[in-house]
Design a protein around this motif. Structure first.
Motif, PDB file in Angstrom:
ATOM      1  N   ARG A   1      34.821  35.112  34.950  1.00 26.26           N
ATOM      2  CA  ARG A   1      34.663  33.610  34.762  1.00 26.26           C
ATOM      3  C   ARG A   1      34.919  32.823  36.166  1.00 26.26           C
ATOM      4  O   ARG A   1      34.362  32.130  36.759  1.00 26.26           O
TER       5      ARG A   1
ATOM      6  N   GLU B   1      32.482  30.527  38.359  1.00 28.49           N
ATOM      7  CA  GLU B   1      32.877  29.254  38.677  1.00 28.49           C
ATOM      8  C   GLU B   1      32.854  29.189  40.121  1.00 28.49           C
ATOM      9  O   GLU B   1      32.380  28.016  40.514  1.00 28.49           O
TER      10      GLU B   1
ATOM     11  N   TRP C   1      29.314  28.799  36.105  1.00 27.01           N
ATOM     12  CA  TRP C   1      29.931  28.781  34.874  1.00 27.01           C
ATOM     13  C   TRP C   1      29.665  27.351  34.026  1.00 27.01           C
ATOM     14  O   TRP C   1      29.375  27.490  32.673  1.00 27.01           O
TER      15      TRP C   1
END
Length: 399
Positions: free
Chosen positions: A60, A64, A69
């Protein structure tokens, strides 16, 4: 004319290559990304990749940083529980079920599942937002010539690109790896995997379920509801001829076969996509770098689809390489940077390749005594709380 056409040339526009292009582009590097096959971004296209990818927690942060994300989160199915089922007996019913709950080690789910075709769609859209990323689908790499200070890459359209760094994300038969003369070690299992999507009457409740019998695991991973019904992505590994036979079955016969193999844990399964099939191997490059070249993803390592490790290892490659590039951007692609990349990733990759190899071999066994030993081992491992939690953290890619 500038000395370099770009900072980074990425060979390969699969999920790993597209993520790397977004990550380095978002970080401010000038990127050209090429792939001979344009990405298929429509679920109903017969060429669409029907596999799904579980993005584990560490992934993640990479997504990001790449500006991805926010795009992916609305489509992601959280994976709160990993359920291991041993169904190695003669009956269809499971004889041993163990749940590994993310709450034991984290406040977040283990990860989030996304269909591969959708990942490609959102990643291509992200690249179109980055003025310093030039994505060229339909064009592949044909040659690599390197010097201490630069790389020159020939493309299929006859042009040549001069770059400070080449990232090979061009698959298990990587042309850039081959051009650099980097060897690989390959294990073949005689297995193939089927990938497809299903609907079922019993909700999955964000539980990823891996059912072991013989020939290989049958894994159901949560997807968003489809047509008002709970839906899952399935990867079904088995001996090659059996997998091919099932790939060619008519739909009714296949639905019966896959429902039997699922032990009806979610009720009868209904096929909700076409079926794709591919051979299962384990492979590791002898080195992760060459002159002005870094290998990531399947150019560096290939593992059977067990434990959601494959792409997450690939994103760890990208995260490590990006961190090194940010530390010394003026020295992008030099010997020191690429040696540091190899040293940072090689031992972890080796550990995971060997570990998944052992798990896959255990999942293949058909001898009743060995199946009993597999079930006993799972039960013993689960009963040791500290060991179980340690393995869960290792599976997430954290120490």
């Amino acid at each position: 004319m500038a000395r370099f056409d770009c900072d980074i040339l990425i060979s390969g526009g699969g999920i790993a290559g597209l993520t790397a292009a977004a990550a380095f582009g978002t970080a401010g590097f000038d990127v050209i990304c090429v792939d001979p096959t344009p990405p298929v971004t429509d679920r109903d296209d017969l060429r669409a990749d029907m596999r799904s990818t579980a993005m584990l927690q560490p992934a993640r942060a990479v997504l990001e940083a790449a500006g991805l994300w926010e795009r992916l989160a609305p489509h992601a199915s959280p994976l709160q529980v990993m359920r291991i089922v041993d169904a190695g007996g003669e009956m269809l019913e499971p004889r041993l079920t163990k749940d590994f709950n993310a709450a034991d080690v984290s406040d977040l789910p283990f990860g989030w599942n996304l269909p591969n075709w959708l990942l490609r769609r959102e990643m291509v859209a992200r690249l179109s937002e980055l003025p310093n990323v030039d994505f060229r689908p339909g064009t592949g790499t044909t040659s690599l010539f390197t010097r201490l200070s630069e790389a020159r890459v020939g493309l299929g359209d006859g042009t040549r690109v001069r770059a400070r760094l080449v990232i090979a994300a061009d698959g298990r038969n990587s042309p850039m790896r081959q051009a650099a003369g980097i060897g690989v070690r390959t294990r073949r299992y005689g297995q193939k995997a089927l990938a497809f999507a299903v609907t079922h009457p019993i909700p999955h409740e964000n539980v990823s379920t891996e059912i072991h019998r013989s020939g290989g695991p049958f894994t159901l991973v949560p997807l968003p509801d489809r047509g008002g019904m709970p839906s899952s992505a399935i990867v079904w590994m088995d001996d090659g001829p059996l997998a091919q036979e099932r790939h060619d079955m008519d739909v009714a016969a296949f639905e019966t076969a896959m429902s039997d193999r699922s032990c009806y844990l979610f009720g009868p399964l209904t096929l909700a996509s076409h079926r794709t099939i591919w051979p299962i191997i384990s492979q590791q490059a002898e080195r992760l770098s060459g002159e002005r070249l870094a290998l990531i993803a399947e150019a560096a390592h290939v593992v059977p689809p067990i434990g959601a490790q494959g792409l997450n290892m690939s994103l760890a490659d990208t995260a490590t390489l990006l961190d090194l590039a940010r530390q010394r951007p003026e020295d992008l692609g030099d010997v020191q940077m690429l040696d540091a990349y190899h040293k940072a990733r090689y031992s972890d990759i080796t550990l995971r390749v060997h570990g998944i190899d052992l798990l896959n071999r255990a999942s293949q066994v058909s001898d009743p005594t060995l199946r009993d030993a597999r079930a006993m081992g799972l039960n013993a491992l689960y009963s040791m709380g500290p060991v179980r939690r340690r393995l869960m953290r290792l599976g997430l890619g954290v120490r």
